[in-house]
Design a protein around this motif. Structure first.
Motif, PDB file in Angstrom:
ATOM      1  N   ASP A   1      20.475   3.431  24.137  1.00  0.00           N
ATOM      2  CA  ASP A   1      21.672   2.959  23.437  1.00  0.00           C
ATOM      3  C   ASP A   1      21.657   3.412  21.987  1.00  0.00           C
ATOM      4  N   ARG A   2      20.496   3.320  21.338  1.00  0.00           N
ATOM      5  CA  ARG A   2      20.379   3.746  19.939  1.00  0.00           C
ATOM      6  C   ARG A   2      20.773   5.208  19.783  1.00  0.00           C
ATOM      7  N   GLU A   3      20.268   6.044  20.680  1.00  0.00           N
ATOM      8  CA  GLU A   3      20.569   7.481  20.638  1.00  0.00           C
ATOM      9  C   GLU A   3      22.061   7.733  20.888  1.00  0.00           C
ATOM     10  N   ARG A   4      22.610   7.053  21.875  1.00  0.00           N
ATOM     11  CA  ARG A   4      24.033   7.212  22.204  1.00  0.00           C
ATOM     12  C   ARG A   4      24.914   6.713  21.059  1.00  0.00           C
ATOM     13  N   TYR A   5      24.579   5.564  20.495  1.00  0.00           N
ATOM     14  CA  TYR A   5      25.356   5.017  19.381  1.00  0.00           C
ATOM     15  C   TYR A   5      25.287   5.939  18.169  1.00  0.00           C
ATOM     16  N   ALA A   6      24.111   6.473  17.873  1.00  0.00           N
ATOM     17  CA  ALA A   6      23.958   7.370  16.732  1.00  0.00           C
ATOM     18  C   ALA A   6      24.807   8.623  16.906  1.00  0.00           C
ATOM     19  N   ALA A   7      24.805   9.187  18.100  1.00  0.00           N
ATOM     20  CA  ALA A   7      25.590  10.397  18.358  1.00  0.00           C
ATOM     21  C   ALA A   7      27.082  10.121  18.222  1.00  0.00           C
ATOM     22  N   GLU A   8      27.548   8.996  18.763  1.00  0.00           N
ATOM     23  CA  GLU A   8      28.974   8.677  18.697  1.00  0.00           C
ATOM     24  C   GLU A   8      29.391   8.283  17.282  1.00  0.00           C
ATOM     25  N   ALA A   9      28.541   7.545  16.574  1.00  0.00           N
ATOM     26  CA  ALA A   9      28.852   7.177  15.190  1.00  0.00           C
ATOM     27  C   ALA A   9      28.955   8.430  14.322  1.00  0.00           C
ATOM     28  N   ALA A  10      28.054   9.384  14.518  1.00  0.00           N
ATOM     29  CA  ALA A  10      28.100  10.639  13.759  1.00  0.00           C
ATOM     30  C   ALA A  10      29.369  11.416  14.082  1.00  0.00           C
ATOM     31  N   ARG A  11      29.729  11.453  15.364  1.00  0.00           N
ATOM     32  CA  ARG A  11      30.952  12.155  15.760  1.00  0.00           C
ATOM     33  C   ARG A  11      32.176  11.517  15.103  1.00  0.00           C
ATOM     34  N   MET A  12      32.252  10.195  15.139  1.00  0.00           N
ATOM     35  CA  MET A  12      33.389   9.491  14.535  1.00  0.00           C
ATOM     36  C   MET A  12      33.430   9.695  13.018  1.00  0.00           C
ATOM     37  N   ALA A  13      32.277   9.607  12.373  1.00  0.00           N
ATOM     38  CA  ALA A  13      32.219   9.768  10.926  1.00  0.00           C
ATOM     39  C   ALA A  13      32.633  11.169  10.499  1.00  0.00           C
ATOM     40  N   ASN A  14      32.301  12.167  11.305  1.00  0.00           N
ATOM     41  CA  ASN A  14      32.671  13.542  10.991  1.00  0.00           C
ATOM     42  C   ASN A  14      34.135  13.849  11.281  1.00  0.00           C
ATOM     43  N   ALA A  15      34.729  13.120  12.232  1.00  0.00           N
ATOM     44  CA  ALA A  15      36.087  13.407  12.655  1.00  0.00           C
ATOM     45  C   ALA A  15      37.146  12.529  12.013  1.00  0.00           C
ATOM     46  N   HIS A  16      36.734  11.384  11.442  1.00  0.00           N
ATOM     47  CA  HIS A  16      37.717  10.416  10.971  1.00  0.00           C
ATOM     48  C   HIS A  16      37.352   9.826   9.629  1.00  0.00           C
ATOM     49  N   ASP A  17      38.373   9.395   8.898  1.00  0.00           N
ATOM     50  CA  ASP A  17      38.179   8.552   7.744  1.00  0.00           C
ATOM     51  C   ASP A  17      37.972   7.136   8.256  1.00  0.00           C
ATOM     52  N   PRO A  18      37.259   6.297   7.517  1.00  0.00           N
ATOM     53  CA  PRO A  18      36.992   4.944   8.005  1.00  0.00           C
ATOM     54  C   PRO A  18      38.240   4.150   8.389  1.00  0.00           C
ATOM     55  N   ASP A  19      39.346   4.333   7.680  1.00  0.00           N
ATOM     56  CA  ASP A  19      40.554   3.559   7.949  1.00  0.00           C
ATOM     57  C   ASP A  19      41.490   4.191   8.973  1.00  0.00           C
ATOM     58  N   ASP A  20      41.096   5.319   9.556  1.00  0.00           N
ATOM     59  CA  ASP A  20      41.920   5.940  10.599  1.00  0.00           C
ATOM     60  C   ASP A  20      42.083   4.986  11.769  1.00  0.00           C
ATOM     61  N   VAL A  21      43.299   4.882  12.273  1.00  0.00           N
ATOM     62  CA  VAL A  21      43.550   4.052  13.443  1.00  0.00           C
ATOM     63  C   VAL A  21      43.197   4.862  14.684  1.00  0.00           C
ATOM     64  N   ILE A  22      42.384   4.264  15.534  1.00  0.00           N
ATOM     65  CA  ILE A  22      41.875   4.937  16.740  1.00  0.00           C
ATOM     66  C   ILE A  22      42.558   4.355  17.965  1.00  0.00           C
TER      67      ILE A  22
END
Length: 100
Positions: A79-100
């Motif tokens: 889970d840690r590995e999966r969460y880290a990969a997805e968090a990095a993907r989101m951080a690189n693709a979106h601004d924090p306030d972007d609506v998903i």
């Protein structure tokens, strides 16, 4: 440090968490569970949201700043590995306030 960087936010201000998972509860109808995690995947924050009607509009953002007292530790290494990969993907693709 840029305010939009994945590391932005201090423990005093909140812990910056990125959306890593959106699931629908099997136990209750109309319940969405949003899971946010830190970029290293070590910590998580869950938000449960009842979908009461179609007119009940509440935006889901790419990131939130969670109170440190509401943040848990991710114990499972997968889970840690999966969460880290997805968090990095989101951080690189979106601004924090972007609506998903």
């Amino acid at each position: 440090m840029d305010a939009n960087s994945p590391e932005a936010g201090t423990e005093r201000d909140g812990v910056r968490m990125w959306l890593v998972e959106r699931t629908y509860s099997d136990d209750e109808q109309n319940m969405v569970i949003l899971t946010y995690a830190t970029p290293d995947g070590d910590r998580y924050f869950r938000k449960e949201r009842a979908l009461t009607s179609f007119s009940d509009i509440r935006d889901t953002t790419a990131a939130v700043d969670a109170a440190p007292s509401n943040v848990g530790t991710v114990d499972d290494p997968d889970d840690r590995e999966r969460y880290a990969a997805e968090a990095a993907r989101m951080a690189n693709a979106h601004d924090p306030d972007d609506v998903i």
